[in-house]
Design a protein around this motif. Structure first.
Motif, short mmCIF file in Angstrom:
data_model
loop_
_atom_site.label_atom_id
_atom_site.label_comp_id
_atom_site.label_asym_id
_atom_site.label_seq_id
_atom_site.Cartn_x
_atom_site.Cartn_y
_atom_site.Cartn_z
N ASP A 53 0.75 -1.23 -0.07
CA ASP A 53 0.04 -0.02 0.02
C ASP A 53 0.96 1.07 -0.02
N SER A 54 1.31 1.62 -1.19
CA SER A 54 2.17 2.88 -1.24
C SER A 54 1.51 4.06 -1.62
N GLY A 55 0.26 4.19 -1.78
CA GLY A 55 -0.46 5.20 -2.33
C GLY A 55 -0.75 6.05 -1.16
N ASP A 56 -0.77 7.38 -1.40
CA ASP A 56 -1.21 8.53 -0.51
C ASP A 56 -2.60 8.67 -0.74
N ASP A 57 -3.33 8.61 0.25
CA ASP A 57 -4.91 9.05 0.37
C ASP A 57 -5.12 9.91 1.56
N ASP A 58 -6.24 10.58 1.56
CA ASP A 58 -6.56 11.44 2.65
C ASP A 58 -7.13 10.70 3.78
N GLY A 59 -7.35 9.47 3.88
CA GLY A 59 -7.77 8.64 4.77
C GLY A 59 -7.08 7.76 5.47
N GLY A 60 -5.80 7.92 5.08
CA GLY A 60 -4.88 6.78 6.29
C GLY A 60 -4.16 5.99 4.82
N GLY A 61 -3.37 5.16 5.54
CA GLY A 61 -2.40 4.28 4.65
C GLY A 61 -2.66 2.79 4.53
N GLY A 62 -3.81 2.46 4.84
CA GLY A 62 -4.34 0.94 4.72
C GLY A 62 -4.12 0.32 6.10
N GLY A 63 -4.20 -1.11 6.12
CA GLY A 63 -4.35 -1.85 7.27
C GLY A 63 -3.43 -1.38 8.38
N ASP A 64 -2.06 -1.21 8.00
CA ASP A 64 -1.24 -0.86 9.22
C ASP A 64 -1.48 0.64 9.43
N GLY A 84 -17.15 -6.89 -0.37
CA GLY A 84 -16.63 -7.79 0.45
C GLY A 84 -16.13 -7.25 1.77
N CYS A 85 -16.15 -8.15 2.64
CA CYS A 85 -15.77 -7.48 4.02
C CYS A 85 -14.85 -8.78 4.71
N SER A 86 -13.61 -8.29 4.94
CA SER A 86 -12.75 -9.19 5.41
C SER A 86 -12.18 -8.79 6.85
N PRO A 87 -12.22 -9.64 7.84
CA PRO A 87 -11.85 -9.45 9.21
C PRO A 87 -10.27 -9.77 9.11
N ALA A 88 -9.51 -8.83 9.71
CA ALA A 88 -8.02 -9.13 9.52
C ALA A 88 -7.54 -9.06 11.22
N ASN A 89 -7.21 -10.05 11.67
CA ASN A 89 -6.45 -10.44 12.83
C ASN A 89 -5.62 -9.28 13.51
N GLY A 90 -6.21 -8.67 14.42
CA GLY A 90 -5.47 -7.59 14.98
C GLY A 90 -5.38 -6.44 14.30
N LEU A 91 -6.03 -6.25 12.80
CA LEU A 91 -5.99 -5.22 12.14
C LEU A 91 -7.38 -4.70 11.84
N PRO A 92 -7.88 -3.58 11.34
CA PRO A 92 -9.00 -3.07 10.93
C PRO A 92 -9.55 -4.02 9.85
N ALA A 93 -10.85 -3.90 9.85
CA ALA A 93 -11.66 -4.82 8.90
C ALA A 93 -11.44 -4.17 7.42
N LEU A 94 -11.46 -4.96 6.42
CA LEU A 94 -11.13 -4.58 5.17
C LEU A 94 -12.36 -4.67 4.59
N ILE A 95 -12.98 -3.58 3.46
CA ILE A 95 -14.12 -3.52 2.75
C ILE A 95 -13.43 -3.26 1.41
N SER A 96 -13.95 -4.26 0.59
CA SER A 96 -13.57 -4.01 -1.01
C SER A 96 -14.58 -3.38 -1.81
N CYS A 97 -14.29 -2.36 -2.40
CA CYS A 97 -15.40 -1.59 -3.29
C CYS A 97 -14.96 -1.96 -4.86
N ASN A 98 -16.12 -2.27 -5.65
CA ASN A 98 -15.76 -2.53 -6.94
C ASN A 98 -16.83 -1.56 -7.90
N PRO A 99 -16.47 -1.29 -8.98
CA PRO A 99 -17.34 -0.57 -9.90
C PRO A 99 -18.52 -1.38 -10.02
#
Length: 102
Positions: free
Chosen positions: A18-29, A87-102
């Motif tokens: 996850d090397s992209g800069d975004d205004d919401g944060g930097g991914g799971g970590d 898609g929603c994926s729980p991540a052990n010890g990390l925030p949940a991951l939501i997948s968004c598709n067009p």
């Protein structure tokens, strides 16, 4: 065969970066415990990752399976216009991951 396995491993490692800069944060970590990681796959926002607050309907926790209908709807609603949450994926010890598709 060894080359094929190494190639696949390299592609997986690059795909997880996850090397992209975004205004919401930097991914799971980069997302905090009170946020959800929202990943955009495909379309004009492909590869974008945002950290968004867990919706109030979830009571501070997203489990990706045991959530109320209200929580699930709010979580999938974190995907921006023209994208649907698929898609929603729980991540052990990390925030949940939501997948968004067009």
């Amino acid at each position: 065969m060894r080359f094929l396995l190494l190639s696949v491993a390299a592609l997986v490692a690059v795909g997880c970066d996850d090397s992209g800069d975004d205004d919401g944060g930097g991914g799971g970590d980069g997302c905090s415990d009170d946020e959800v990681q929202v990943e955009y796959l495909g379309g004009p926002e492909d590869g974008r990752s945002d950290c968004k607050p867990i919706p109030s309907e979830c009571g501070g926790v997203v489990t990706c399976g045991e959530d109320s209908q209200e929580c699930a709807a709010a979580v999938y609603g974190l995907c921006e216009y023209d994208y649907i949450g698929v898609g929603c994926s729980p991540a052990n010890g990390l925030p949940a991951l939501i997948s968004c598709n067009p």
